[in-house]
Write a protein that holds these residues in place. Structure first.
Motif, PDB file in Angstrom:
ATOM      1  N   SER A  74      97.108  42.722 -20.015  1.00 26.11           N
ATOM      2  CA  SER A  74      95.696  43.047 -19.802  1.00 26.11           C
ATOM      3  C   SER A  74      95.280  42.695 -18.384  1.00 26.11           C
ATOM      4  CB  SER A  74      94.817  42.267 -20.787  1.00 26.11           C
ATOM      5  OG  SER A  74      95.174  42.567 -22.113  1.00 26.11           O
ATOM      6  N   ARG A  75      94.423  43.516 -17.827  1.00 27.49           N
ATOM      7  CA  ARG A  75      93.931  43.285 -16.471  1.00 27.49           C
ATOM      8  C   ARG A  75      92.594  42.542 -16.531  1.00 27.49           C
ATOM      9  NH1 ARG A  75      96.863  46.768 -12.913  1.00 27.49           N
ATOM     10  NH2 ARG A  75      95.295  46.558 -11.273  1.00 27.49           N
ATOM     11  N   SER A  76      92.447  41.548 -15.657  1.00 27.14           N
ATOM     12  CA  SER A  76      91.226  40.741 -15.587  1.00 27.14           C
ATOM     13  C   SER A  76      90.873  40.495 -14.128  1.00 27.14           C
ATOM     14  CB  SER A  76      91.434  39.408 -16.312  1.00 27.14           C
ATOM     15  OG  SER A  76      91.680  39.595 -17.687  1.00 27.14           O
ATOM     16  N   PHE A  77      89.635  40.046 -13.888  1.00 25.77           N
ATOM     17  CA  PHE A  77      89.150  39.846 -12.515  1.00 25.77           C
ATOM     18  C   PHE A  77      89.549  38.478 -11.953  1.00 25.77           C
ATOM     19  CE2 PHE A  77      85.997  42.881 -14.256  1.00 25.77           C
ATOM     20  CZ  PHE A  77      86.157  43.900 -13.326  1.00 25.77           C
ATOM     21  N   TYR A  78      89.979  38.465 -10.689  1.00 25.56           N
ATOM     22  CA  TYR A  78      90.129  37.196  -9.964  1.00 25.56           C
ATOM     23  C   TYR A  78      89.394  37.308  -8.630  1.00 25.56           C
ATOM     24  CZ  TYR A  78      94.426  39.580  -8.121  1.00 25.56           C
ATOM     25  OH  TYR A  78      95.347  40.456  -7.593  1.00 25.56           O
ATOM     26  N   THR A  79      88.720  36.214  -8.263  1.00 28.76           N
ATOM     27  CA  THR A  79      87.807  36.244  -7.123  1.00 28.76           C
ATOM     28  C   THR A  79      87.968  35.016  -6.230  1.00 28.76           C
ATOM     29  OG1 THR A  79      86.128  35.345  -8.621  1.00 28.76           O
ATOM     30  CG2 THR A  79      86.059  37.708  -8.196  1.00 28.76           C
ATOM     31  N   LYS A  80      87.436  35.135  -5.016  1.00 31.57           N
ATOM     32  CA  LYS A  80      87.590  34.079  -4.009  1.00 31.57           C
ATOM     33  C   LYS A  80      86.506  33.013  -4.078  1.00 31.57           C
ATOM     34  CE  LYS A  80      88.361  35.035   0.235  1.00 31.57           C
ATOM     35  NZ  LYS A  80      88.232  35.642   1.578  1.00 31.57           N
ATOM     36  N   ASP A  81      85.254  33.429  -3.984  1.00 35.01           N
ATOM     37  CA  ASP A  81      84.166  32.496  -3.702  1.00 35.01           C
ATOM     38  C   ASP A  81      83.336  32.061  -4.897  1.00 35.01           C
ATOM     39  OD1 ASP A  81      84.836  32.576  -0.971  1.00 35.01           O
ATOM     40  OD2 ASP A  81      83.695  34.435  -0.727  1.00 35.01           O
ATOM     41  N   ARG A  82      83.292  32.898  -5.938  1.00 36.32           N
ATOM     42  CA  ARG A  82      82.527  32.495  -7.125  1.00 36.32           C
ATOM     43  C   ARG A  82      83.155  33.107  -8.370  1.00 36.32           C
ATOM     44  NH1 ARG A  82      78.876  36.516  -4.885  1.00 36.32           N
ATOM     45  NH2 ARG A  82      78.392  38.167  -6.402  1.00 36.32           N
ATOM     46  N   PRO A  83      83.019  32.447  -9.494  1.00 35.06           N
ATOM     47  CA  PRO A  83      83.635  32.943 -10.728  1.00 35.06           C
ATOM     48  C   PRO A  83      82.855  34.111 -11.319  1.00 35.06           C
ATOM     49  CG  PRO A  83      82.396  30.961 -11.188  1.00 35.06           C
ATOM     50  CD  PRO A  83      82.351  31.145  -9.686  1.00 35.06           C
ATOM     51  N   VAL A  84      83.557  34.891 -12.140  1.00 30.18           N
ATOM     52  CA  VAL A  84      82.922  35.983 -12.876  1.00 30.18           C
ATOM     53  C   VAL A  84      82.845  35.565 -14.345  1.00 30.18           C
ATOM     54  CG1 VAL A  84      83.130  38.382 -13.625  1.00 30.18           C
ATOM     55  CG2 VAL A  84      83.737  37.754 -11.281  1.00 30.18           C
ATOM     56  N   LYS A  85      81.632  35.203 -14.767  1.00 27.81           N
ATOM     57  CA  LYS A  85      81.430  34.765 -16.151  1.00 27.81           C
ATOM     58  C   LYS A  85      80.693  35.811 -16.978  1.00 27.81           C
ATOM     59  CE  LYS A  85      81.510  29.855 -14.956  1.00 27.81           C
ATOM     60  NZ  LYS A  85      80.801  28.545 -15.011  1.00 27.81           N
ATOM     61  N   ASN A  86      80.027  36.730 -16.281  1.00 23.96           N
ATOM     62  CA  ASN A  86      79.344  37.835 -16.947  1.00 23.96           C
ATOM     63  C   ASN A  86      79.265  38.999 -15.961  1.00 23.96           C
ATOM     64  OD1 ASN A  86      76.837  37.433 -15.317  1.00 23.96           O
ATOM     65  ND2 ASN A  86      76.800  35.502 -16.455  1.00 23.96           N
ATOM     66  N   PRO A  87      78.933  40.195 -16.403  1.00 27.41           N
ATOM     67  CA  PRO A  87      78.914  41.351 -15.502  1.00 27.41           C
ATOM     68  C   PRO A  87      78.017  41.173 -14.277  1.00 27.41           C
ATOM     69  CG  PRO A  87      78.819  42.082 -17.782  1.00 27.41           C
ATOM     70  CD  PRO A  87      78.679  40.581 -17.804  1.00 27.41           C
ATOM     71  N   GLU A  88      76.914  40.448 -14.439  1.00 26.25           N
ATOM     72  CA  GLU A  88      75.991  40.264 -13.312  1.00 26.25           C
ATOM     73  C   GLU A  88      76.660  39.582 -12.117  1.00 26.25           C
ATOM     74  OE1 GLU A  88      75.205  39.549 -16.495  1.00 26.25           O
ATOM     75  OE2 GLU A  88      73.903  41.295 -16.768  1.00 26.25           O
ATOM     76  N   ASP A  89      77.672  38.769 -12.389  1.00 19.55           N
ATOM     77  CA  ASP A  89      78.359  38.056 -11.310  1.00 19.55           C
ATOM     78  C   ASP A  89      79.136  38.993 -10.384  1.00 19.55           C
ATOM     79  OD1 ASP A  89      77.443  35.569 -12.177  1.00 19.55           O
ATOM     80  OD2 ASP A  89      79.134  35.318 -13.558  1.00 19.55           O
ATOM     81  N   LEU A  90      79.419  40.201 -10.849  1.00 16.83           N
ATOM     82  CA  LEU A  90      80.177  41.160 -10.046  1.00 16.83           C
ATOM     83  C   LEU A  90      79.293  41.938  -9.070  1.00 16.83           C
ATOM     84  CD1 LEU A  90      82.573  42.527 -12.788  1.00 16.83           C
ATOM     85  CD2 LEU A  90      83.322  41.524 -10.634  1.00 16.83           C
ATOM     86  N   LYS A  91      78.000  41.856  -9.246  1.00 21.65           N
ATOM     87  CA  LYS A  91      77.099  42.638  -8.408  1.00 21.65           C
ATOM     88  C   LYS A  91      77.240  42.243  -6.943  1.00 21.65           C
ATOM     89  CE  LYS A  91      73.736  43.801 -11.965  1.00 21.65           C
ATOM     90  NZ  LYS A  91      72.370  43.656 -12.468  1.00 21.65           N
ATOM     91  N   GLY A  92      77.464  43.258  -6.121  1.00 18.67           N
ATOM     92  CA  GLY A  92      77.622  43.036  -4.682  1.00 18.67           C
ATOM     93  C   GLY A  92      79.032  42.682  -4.263  1.00 18.67           C
ATOM     94  N   ASN A 105      82.674  35.702 -22.499  1.00 19.32           N
ATOM     95  CA  ASN A 105      82.354  36.531 -23.665  1.00 19.32           C
ATOM     96  C   ASN A 105      82.582  37.987 -23.256  1.00 19.32           C
ATOM     97  OD1 ASN A 105      81.295  37.881 -25.825  1.00 19.32           O
ATOM     98  ND2 ASN A 105      79.243  37.009 -25.671  1.00 19.32           N
ATOM     99  N   LYS A 106      83.451  38.698 -23.983  1.00 19.68           N
ATOM    100  CA  LYS A 106      83.819  40.064 -23.591  1.00 19.68           C
ATOM    101  C   LYS A 106      82.764  41.103 -23.966  1.00 19.68           C
ATOM    102  CE  LYS A 106      88.737  39.040 -24.121  1.00 19.68           C
ATOM    103  NZ  LYS A 106      89.993  39.412 -24.812  1.00 19.68           N
ATOM    104  N   GLU A 107      81.894  40.783 -24.907  1.00 25.13           N
ATOM    105  CA  GLU A 107      80.941  41.778 -25.396  1.00 25.13           C
ATOM    106  C   GLU A 107      80.012  42.332 -24.311  1.00 25.13           C
ATOM    107  OE1 GLU A 107      78.820  40.597 -28.873  1.00 25.13           O
ATOM    108  OE2 GLU A 107      80.646  40.171 -30.034  1.00 25.13           O
ATOM    109  N   PRO A 108      79.460  41.487 -23.439  1.00 26.24           N
ATOM    110  CA  PRO A 108      78.604  42.048 -22.374  1.00 26.24           C
ATOM    111  C   PRO A 108      79.368  43.012 -21.449  1.00 26.24           C
ATOM    112  CG  PRO A 108      78.241  39.694 -22.593  1.00 26.24           C
ATOM    113  CD  PRO A 108      79.441  40.018 -23.418  1.00 26.24           C
ATOM    114  N   PHE A 109      80.629  42.703 -21.176  1.00 23.11           N
ATOM    115  CA  PHE A 109      81.441  43.587 -20.336  1.00 23.11           C
ATOM    116  C   PHE A 109      81.665  44.927 -21.041  1.00 23.11           C
ATOM    117  CE2 PHE A 109      82.396  39.372 -18.765  1.00 23.11           C
ATOM    118  CZ  PHE A 109      82.525  39.548 -17.388  1.00 23.11           C
ATOM    119  N   ALA A 110      82.024  44.865 -22.330  1.00 25.13           N
ATOM    120  CA  ALA A 110      82.262  46.084 -23.109  1.00 25.13           C
ATOM    121  C   ALA A 110      81.006  46.945 -23.182  1.00 25.13           C
ATOM    122  CB  ALA A 110      82.746  45.718 -24.510  1.00 25.13           C
ATOM    123  N   LYS A 111      79.857  46.299 -23.268  1.00 25.04           N
ATOM    124  CA  LYS A 111      78.592  47.022 -23.345  1.00 25.04           C
ATOM    125  C   LYS A 111      78.286  47.746 -22.038  1.00 25.04           C
ATOM    126  CE  LYS A 111      73.670  46.356 -24.397  1.00 25.04           C
ATOM    127  NZ  LYS A 111      72.618  45.372 -24.747  1.00 25.04           N
TER     128      LYS A 111
END
Length: 326
Positions: free
Chosen positions: A148-166, A294-300
């Protein structure tokens, strides 16, 4: 007339010898891919090469070029199309550019679990999709497990979809992957795998998405210290042979190659299960924060990707009907 008959017999015998020599001629298959030599897929290819050489009595051997020695995944596919390379391994995400119906496998949260994905890929649907690229001179032989593919990031974690903005997130050259990242608020940035480490270092992108072994073996964990296991896509790798080369093989040689590829799948899946755990343990030891969101917000949020998917809704429905047990 007698002399003509004698000459004809000699010429026929000579051509027959040439034909015999050609049929027993040793053939070396050139196989290129972009993965590290410690990756389970590379090890499976070595196993395939061994089995093929044994089955063919040495008539068919495979020479493997790992680590993008001969180019990126897309470049290797293009080399197959013109007959300059015989085989390669690519992600389904890249293959969808050459076999559009494979796009369905890149839809986020498509499979219920690993067993469901294997039942689809090993069954009639998977086999049908392997042949979708033949009109573009590309034939799929089998699927390798890429987890499965998942996100990895440098400066801040991705805990919900909003964290990916920008965030600028590296993706493959896949329209589906780009649509998915956009639906989550991120900015998709296609970059070749070989250039990604430097791009992360230099801030060209803020993160990427991939499976644990690839995250570990690429050493991207040295730059990205957050790994969010949202597991948005289960995107297999595909072993592809150019039809120029495939059609040059005899029926028996094709059978040897296909059987060796099928055996390597079972071997690779066992290695993969072990490598996933080892990779997660290793990056955690190196200081990476492992997040289980929680995967549900991402799936939504990715429903817009499904709404725009009009190429083959019937195929999607068939996949959902596949049972989890064989």
């Amino acid at each position: 007339m007698k002399n003509f008959l004698k000459i004809s017999i000699v010429v026929f015998g000579f051509l027959l010898c040439l034909s015999c020599n050609e049929s027993t001629k040793h053939k070396t298959i050139r196989l290129a891919h972009g993965l590290d030599v410690n990756h389970s897929v590379h090890k499976a290819m070595l196993e395939m090469a061994k089995n093929l050489e044994e089955a063919s009595g040495g008539k068919l051997t495979i020479k493997i070029y790992p680590n993008q020695q001969l180019g990126s995944e897309r470049e290797c596919l293009e080399l197959l199309q013109i007959g300059s390379l015989d085989m390669t391994k690519v992600s389904v995400g890249v293959m969808e550019n050459f076999a559009p119906k494979m796009k369905v496998l890149g839809l986020p949260f498509l499979f219920r679990n690993k067993e469901h994905s294997f039942n689809v890929l090993d069954g009639p649907i998977g086999k049908q999709l392997l042949n979708e690229g033949e009109k573009y001179w590309l034939k799929g032989l089998c699927y390798y497990d890429a987890g499965s593919r998942s996100f990895y990031t440098k400066d801040r974690p991705v805990k919900n979809p909003e964290d990916l903005k920008g965030m600028k997130i590296r993706v493959m050259e896949s329209a589906t992957a780009m649509d998915m990242v956009r639906s989550l608020g991120g900015s998709p940035t296609p970059i070749s795998w070989g250039e990604l480490y430097t791009s992360l270092q230099q801030g060209v992108v803020d993160g990427a998405e991939n499976n644990p072994p690839s995250f570990y073996l690429s050493r991207h964990y040295e730059v990205c210290k957050y790994y969010s296991l949202d597991e948005h896509t289960v995107l297999p790798d595909v072993l592809v042979v150019g039809t120029h080369f495939w059609n040059s093989l005899t029926e028996q040689e094709q059978k040897w190659l296909q059987e060796a590829a099928d055996k390597s799948v079972k071997y690779q899946r066992k290695l993969w299960a072990k490598s996933e755990k080892e990779a997660l343990d290793a990056v955690k030891e190196a200081g990476v924060e492992i997040i289980h969101p929680n995967k549900e917000p991402f799936a939504k949020e990715v429903q817009s990707v499904y709404n725009s998917y009009k190429d083959n809704k019937e195929m999607y429905s068939l996949i959902q009907e596949i049972k989890q047990t064989k």
